[in-house]
Design a protein around this motif. Structure first.
Motif, PDB file in Angstrom:
ATOM      1  N   ASP A 453       0.909  -1.312   0.059  1.00 38.70           N
ATOM      2  CA  ASP A 453      -0.041  -0.160   0.101  1.00 38.70           C
ATOM      3  C   ASP A 453       0.850   1.156  -0.129  1.00 38.70           C
ATOM      4  N   LEU A 454       1.799   1.403   0.798  1.00 42.49           N
ATOM      5  CA  LEU A 454       2.706   2.284   0.776  1.00 42.49           C
ATOM      6  C   LEU A 454       3.434   2.621  -0.476  1.00 42.49           C
ATOM      7  N   PHE A 455       3.998   1.574  -1.151  1.00 38.41           N
ATOM      8  CA  PHE A 455       4.647   1.625  -2.169  1.00 38.41           C
ATOM      9  C   PHE A 455       3.728   2.240  -3.336  1.00 38.41           C
ATOM     10  N   ASN A 456       2.624   1.667  -3.586  1.00 43.48           N
ATOM     11  CA  ASN A 456       1.884   2.210  -4.435  1.00 43.48           C
ATOM     12  C   ASN A 456       1.350   3.672  -4.458  1.00 43.48           C
ATOM     13  N   LEU A 457       1.108   4.064  -2.895  1.00 41.57           N
ATOM     14  CA  LEU A 457       0.691   5.191  -2.838  1.00 41.57           C
ATOM     15  C   LEU A 457       1.891   6.243  -3.355  1.00 41.57           C
ATOM     16  N   HIS A 459       4.414   5.433  -5.596  1.00 42.40           N
ATOM     17  CA  HIS A 459       4.648   5.417  -6.967  1.00 42.40           C
ATOM     18  C   HIS A 459       3.688   6.100  -7.607  1.00 42.40           C
ATOM     19  N   GLY A 460       2.433   6.034  -7.271  1.00 43.02           N
ATOM     20  CA  GLY A 460       1.538   6.795  -8.147  1.00 43.02           C
ATOM     21  C   GLY A 460       1.772   8.162  -8.212  1.00 43.02           C
ATOM     22  N   HIS A 461       2.683   9.091  -7.417  1.00 39.09           N
ATOM     23  CA  HIS A 461       2.944  10.535  -7.701  1.00 39.09           C
ATOM     24  C   HIS A 461       4.162  10.453  -8.497  1.00 39.09           C
ATOM     25  N   PHE A 462       5.043   9.230  -8.764  1.00 39.12           N
ATOM     26  CA  PHE A 462       6.107   9.341  -9.257  1.00 39.12           C
ATOM     27  C   PHE A 462       6.516  10.066 -10.509  1.00 39.12           C
ATOM     28  N   SER A 463       5.529   9.458 -11.592  1.00 38.17           N
ATOM     29  CA  SER A 463       5.516   9.860 -12.889  1.00 38.17           C
ATOM     30  C   SER A 463       5.220  11.496 -13.134  1.00 38.17           C
ATOM     31  N   THR A 464       4.660  12.078 -12.348  1.00 38.60           N
ATOM     32  CA  THR A 464       4.085  13.563 -12.353  1.00 38.60           C
ATOM     33  C   THR A 464       5.211  14.365 -11.760  1.00 38.60           C
ATOM     34  N   SER A 465       6.078  13.840 -10.973  1.00 40.06           N
ATOM     35  CA  SER A 465       7.027  14.502 -10.231  1.00 40.06           C
ATOM     36  C   SER A 465       8.347  15.007 -10.837  1.00 40.06           C
ATOM     37  N   SER A 466       9.051  16.172 -10.471  1.00 42.16           N
ATOM     38  CA  SER A 466      10.015  16.825 -11.009  1.00 42.16           C
ATOM     39  C   SER A 466      11.388  15.949 -10.781  1.00 42.16           C
ATOM     40  N   LEU A 480      11.585   1.371   1.896  1.00 40.39           N
ATOM     41  CA  LEU A 480      10.582   0.393   1.855  1.00 40.39           C
ATOM     42  C   LEU A 480      10.899  -1.042   1.580  1.00 40.39           C
ATOM     43  N   ALA A 481      11.656  -1.248   0.832  1.00 40.73           N
ATOM     44  CA  ALA A 481      12.113  -2.700   0.393  1.00 40.73           C
ATOM     45  C   ALA A 481      12.851  -3.160   1.653  1.00 40.73           C
ATOM     46  N   ASN A 482      13.713  -2.296   2.368  1.00 45.47           N
ATOM     47  CA  ASN A 482      14.457  -2.810   3.501  1.00 45.47           C
ATOM     48  C   ASN A 482      13.630  -3.227   4.537  1.00 45.47           C
ATOM     49  N   THR A 483      12.471  -2.574   4.699  1.00 50.32           N
ATOM     50  CA  THR A 483      11.394  -2.826   5.816  1.00 50.32           C
ATOM     51  C   THR A 483      10.548  -3.932   5.326  1.00 50.32           C
ATOM     52  N   PHE A 484      10.110  -3.893   3.936  1.00 52.83           N
ATOM     53  CA  PHE A 484       9.251  -5.039   3.455  1.00 52.83           C
ATOM     54  C   PHE A 484      10.041  -5.486   2.349  1.00 52.83           C
ATOM     55  N   SER A 485      10.531  -6.757   2.707  1.00 53.78           N
ATOM     56  CA  SER A 485      11.305  -7.492   1.721  1.00 53.78           C
ATOM     57  C   SER A 485      10.470  -7.947   0.563  1.00 53.78           C
ATOM     58  N   GLU A 486       9.259  -8.163   0.580  1.00 47.91           N
ATOM     59  CA  GLU A 486       8.387  -8.704  -0.506  1.00 47.91           C
ATOM     60  C   GLU A 486       8.587  -7.524  -1.568  1.00 47.91           C
ATOM     61  N   LEU A 487       8.861  -6.428  -1.221  1.00 47.76           N
ATOM     62  CA  LEU A 487       8.699  -5.199  -2.313  1.00 47.76           C
ATOM     63  C   LEU A 487      10.193  -5.222  -3.431  1.00 47.76           C
ATOM     64  N   ARG A 488      11.093  -6.136  -2.843  1.00 45.33           N
ATOM     65  CA  ARG A 488      12.167  -6.148  -3.713  1.00 45.33           C
ATOM     66  C   ARG A 488      11.931  -6.426  -5.079  1.00 45.33           C
ATOM     67  N   PRO A 489      11.288  -7.792  -5.469  1.00 39.93           N
ATOM     68  CA  PRO A 489      11.089  -7.856  -6.938  1.00 39.93           C
ATOM     69  C   PRO A 489      10.343  -6.861  -7.551  1.00 39.93           C
ATOM     70  N   ILE A 490       9.435  -5.823  -6.942  1.00 41.40           N
ATOM     71  CA  ILE A 490       8.736  -4.917  -7.595  1.00 41.40           C
ATOM     72  C   ILE A 490       9.641  -3.810  -7.785  1.00 41.40           C
ATOM     73  N   ILE A 491      10.409  -3.444  -6.754  1.00 39.32           N
ATOM     74  CA  ILE A 491      11.021  -2.051  -7.243  1.00 39.32           C
ATOM     75  C   ILE A 491      12.319  -2.440  -8.088  1.00 39.32           C
ATOM     76  N   GLY A 492      12.734  -3.473  -8.249  1.00 33.27           N
ATOM     77  CA  GLY A 492      14.114  -3.864  -9.119  1.00 33.27           C
ATOM     78  C   GLY A 492      13.813  -3.292 -10.308  1.00 33.27           C
ATOM     79  N   PRO A 493      12.945  -3.568 -11.143  1.00 33.14           N
ATOM     80  CA  PRO A 493      12.662  -3.011 -12.357  1.00 33.14           C
ATOM     81  C   PRO A 493      12.519  -1.504 -12.553  1.00 33.14           C
ATOM     82  N   ILE A 494      12.038  -0.875 -11.555  1.00 31.46           N
ATOM     83  CA  ILE A 494      12.041   0.587 -11.676  1.00 31.46           C
ATOM     84  C   ILE A 494      13.540   0.929 -11.706  1.00 31.46           C
ATOM     85  N   PHE A 495      14.337   0.479 -10.821  1.00 32.75           N
ATOM     86  CA  PHE A 495      15.776   0.766 -10.853  1.00 32.75           C
ATOM     87  C   PHE A 495      16.558   0.485 -12.168  1.00 32.75           C
TER      88      PHE A 495
END
Length: 843
Positions: A453-457, A459-466, A480-495
């Motif tokens: 939920d925190l990641f989606n929140l 990430h929803g503002h990411f594309s419109t930001s400077s 977030l990925a350090n606290t919630f390990s299940e997010l690592r596969p999700i944020i990897g493609p973003i990096f």
């Protein structure tokens, strides 16, 4: 020269008058007439001729004349054979020479004689005090003060008492609407402000009697509804009297509390008067009086009046002083009420005052917060109402406070989580929310809120930001990925996606975070992305307070400087057009650079037609423009040298184009002395629509360095558009007939708060007339229709002026403006559209 050396008084008078008007202190002919002036200053010369020479030197005398003539002027002043008329002129002449070459004057010989003249007749005393103020100002800046001035306080107190209490004994010719020598009283009070309190008992008693008399007499006079001239004179004396009381009250040995009470009472009446000038001076003096211990309770009685001035006064300068007053009088007892008032005012405040208003609300909310959760709510409200004016210093401070208070972290994280759920959030709000949620996400764990939920929140503002905000959000993702390990596969493609990004900061973070994220080393993640340590608590490092103190000191210096020197209107534009920055760095550390895009856009957005073409701590280039009247645009350029070095051989190189011819006057190289200013005139003649504003290269020698500054001139097509009256139905008819159209959707940096104010400002910036569309279109409030005539000068032998009408239609919606321009010429439509885009670029 022949007229000045003539033996006939009328010819000599004509020669000196012409020299005073036509020459400046650097004119080479002044050197040639110096010997003639020296001869006319001889004690054997008739007094009328001496007066002519003194007047001319006092107007145009420079260092050369100071070196040659100061002894002659001092002789007329100190040797006792001159009459009062000559001594008055000699005082003012010596002040001019002293400012040009202070090292020439033998102060121990001159000062006692000048001080003795304070008890001479009133005309001589006025000039003597003026000279004394100039001398003391110089030595206060270069202490210690010479012992030759030890008698100043005693003589001035004696004269002030005589003026205040013995007015009926003097002839009416010394009175101005019944007030005895008001200008001399003002000078006496101002002179005392440069010096400590009198130590002798008799002097102190005389001064107290004079001050009490001034305050009580003013109270009686002001109730009689006397004429404006008399009122101005009396109030000038009163405000200088109050300034002197404030000056003394800031010392440790001040005990006359009854004077403070009288001053506070009178200022309370003045801030409620209808006269704008008196209200302004009253608020300004009251803000300084409030800093004196023991006066705040009396001043708080005027809270309602000051709030009314903030909300309702038509003069923005008075609203600014009311804001200063509320800032000073705010304490623990009234802080919530005052801050709420300021938040309400923020919604309708002018753009020119918003940055200062936001800064002061942030400081007050922090300083008087009984509950830091309330402080977080106030800052979030600021970001919602005026996000563009919330500087980095403010949201940095929020993060510092949240990081340093464990009990506040959960509330701050939950508050930002709720705030970011809105679709439209200001950029600064996203930055604060991204940092706090990334740093303290572990405190949001619950059945309803998870890591996804925190990641989606966020990430929803990411594309419109400077880019800067996106870089911060990347850091939030990895935390977030350090606290919630299940997010690592999700944020990897973003990096991976941003490893090749054009912005170097985003690219570097993406590469580093990708490596750490793919390492599957939990200990590495924990050590690199552990919670930030607390910040050091140091009130001196609170940059918000430092900024307010700097602005206050600068404004006080500017006001005092203008009061002393009586600068002309054009010089005021250059020094204050908000001036607002005197430069944080020393001259030797500052560097010249080219004009920034922000400076160019601010100049185009100026409704008053004035602003800065370029500015740093060494040089400021101000302009005043006359545009929107014909095919010609006039510009006055002010070059202000703020450094301690001369600027030599300054040239301004600008190329005329087929679109516009540009002429400069004077064309010769310009030399600007340290701390001085010179002007140049520019005339632009338009020949056809302008797509790109012309550039200018300003080249000069600063010390041993050759400097070239590139600037873009605010010369665009709309500067040559003249408003055209048009009714709604005619606008529709012409709109249908003219096919040459240019249109574009422009996204603004923030939502339009006040649609009517936005329309009025844009109409003035484009030099067009608004078209009333009530009853013509369905929603006239969201539409701005403009009509104008573009004028250009033919380059052929006829030299005729071409006039081409234009129409513009702007659809306003939230932070988006759809602009459509139509005319009978496609190049004109495109050029006007481009001008609108440039003007709205930083809105």
């Amino acid at each position: 020269m022949q007229l000045i050396t003539s033996k006939t008084y009328s010819e000599k008078k004509t020669g000196y008058t012409v020299a005073s008007i036509m020459f400046n202190e650097k004119h080479e002919l002044l050197t040639m007439i110096t010997q003639s002036v020296k001869h006319d200053l001889n004690k054997e010369t008739p007094e009328a001729v001496q007066s002519l020479a003194l007047s001319m030197v006092a107007n145009v005398g420079g260092r050369t004349m100071s070196d040659s003539l100061w002894k002659d002027v001092c002789a007329l002043l100190t040797q006792g054979f001159s009459r009062g008329t000559v001594r008055k002129k000699a005082c003012l002449c010596l002040l001019r020479l002293f400012k040009k070459a202070p090292e020439n004057i033998e102060i121990d010989a001159v000062a006692p004689k000048v001080i003795s003249m304070i008890n001479d007749d009133f005309g001589v005393a006025l000039c003597a005090i003026t000279l004394t103020i100039g001398l003391i100002e110089y030595y206060i800046a270069r202490p210690p003060l010479p012992s030759a001035f030890k008698e100043v306080v005693s003589r001035t107190c004696n004269l002030l008492r005589q003026l205040a209490l013995d007015g009926s004994r003097h002839r009416d010719e010394y009175k101005y609407y019944g007030t005895l020598c008001p200008w001399l009283q003002v000078k006496c009070l101002r002179l005392l402000q440069y010096l400590p309190m009198p130590k002798e008992k008799d002097d102190k008693q005389r001064l107290d009697e004079a001050l009490v008399k001034i305050l009580s007499t003013e109270k009686k006079k002001s109730s009689k509804g006397s004429r404006a001239n008399k009122s101005n004179a009396d109030h000038a004396i009163l405000f200088e009297c109050i300034n002197l009381i404030i000056h003394y009250a800031q010392t440790d040995n001040f005990s006359d509390k009854h004077l403070l009470e009288k001053a506070a009472s009178l200022l309370g009446r003045f801030v409620a008067l209808k006269e704008a000038n008196i209200r302004y001076l009253g608020l300004d003096a009251m803000a300084r009086l409030a800093k004196v211990d023991g006066t705040l309770a009396k001043i708080k009685e005027q809270l309602t009046t000051i709030q009314y001035s903030l909300h309702k006064d038509l003069d923005i300068s008075i609203r600014k002083r009311a804001l200063d007053m509320l800032f000073v009088m705010c304490d623990e007892t009234n802080a919530p009420k005052i801050i709420q008032e300021l938040l309400v005012f923020l919604q309708s405040a002018e753009y020119a005052i918003r940055e200062e208003l936001v800064l002061k609300i942030a400081i007050l909310a922090e300083r008087f917060a009984t509950d830091l959760r309330w402080y977080i709510d106030v800052i979030l409200k600021l970001m919602t109402l005026a996000g563009n004016y919330v500087s980095e210093d403010i949201w940095y401070r929020v993060i510092q406070i949240v990081t340093n208070n464990d009990r506040l972290q959960k509330y701050a994280a939950l508050t930002m989580y709720k705030a970011l759920q809105k679709k439209s959030v200001h950029e600064n709000g996203i930055k604060v929310g991204g940092y706090i949620i990334g740093e303290f996400c572990d405190q949001l764990l619950s059945k309803k809120i998870g890591g996804r939920d925190l990641f989606n929140l966020l990430h929803g503002h990411f594309s419109t930001s400077s880019p800067s905000t996106q870089a911060l959000l990347l850091s939030a993702f990895i935390k977030l990925a350090n606290t919630f390990s299940e997010l690592r596969p999700i944020i990897g493609p973003i990096f991976e996606q941003f490893k090749g990004h054009a912005d170097i900061e985003i690219q570097q973070r993406a590469c580093e975070y990708s490596v750490i994220n793919n390492s599957n080393d939990d200990s590495l993640m924990d050590s690199v992305f552990e919670v930030m340590p607390v910040f050091e608590r140091d009130e001196k490092e609170n940059t918000l307070i430092a900024r307010v103190e700097k602005d206050t000191k600068r404004r006080a210096v500017d006001v005092e400087k203008k009061a002393r020197e009586g600068q002309a209107e054009d010089e005021d534009e250059d020094d204050d057009s908000g001036d607002e920055d005197s430069g944080d760095d020393d001259d030797e550390d500052a560097e010249f650079g080219d004009q920034t895009p922000e400076e160019f856009q601010a100049l185009l957005q100026s409704v008053s037609g004035s602003g800065y073409l370029y500015k740093n701590s060494l040089l400021q280039i101000g302009v005043k423009m006359i545009a929107g009247v014909s095919h010609e645009m006039k510009m006055k350029i002010f070059y202000g040298n703020k450094s301690d070095l001369h600027i030599e051989d300054l040239t301004c190189s600008v190329q005329s184009t087929p679109d516009v011819t540009i002429l400069l006057s004077p064309k010769d190289p310009i030399t600007i002395d340290a701390k001085e200013q010179k002007a140049q005139f520019l005339l632009a003649k338009c020949h056809r629509p302008i797509l790109n504003a012309p550039r200018v290269a300003i080249k000069f020698l600063h010390g041993d360095e050759t400097v070239t500054i590139q600037c873009q001139l605010p010369i665009i097509s709309t500067q040559f558009v003249k408003g055209r009256l048009c009714d709604g139905q005619k606008f529709i008819d012409l709109w249908k007939q003219w096919p040459k159209e240019s249109k574009e959707v422009i996204k603004l940096g923030e939502d339009i708060d006040d649609t009517n104010a936005f329309k009025d400002r844009l109409q003035k910036q484009l030099h067009c007339e608004k078209v009333d569309m009530d009853g013509i279109v369905a929603k006239p409030d969201s539409i701005l229709c403009l009509a104008g005539t573009f004028e250009a000068l033919r380059t052929d032998s006829t030299g005729d002026v071409i006039k081409m009408p234009i129409l513009a239609r702007l659809q306003l919606k939230s932070s988006v403006v759809q602009v459509v321009v139509r005319s009978q010429n496609s190049a004109l439509s495109a050029a006007v559209l481009n001008s609108v885009k440039v003007i709205l670029a930083s809105v």
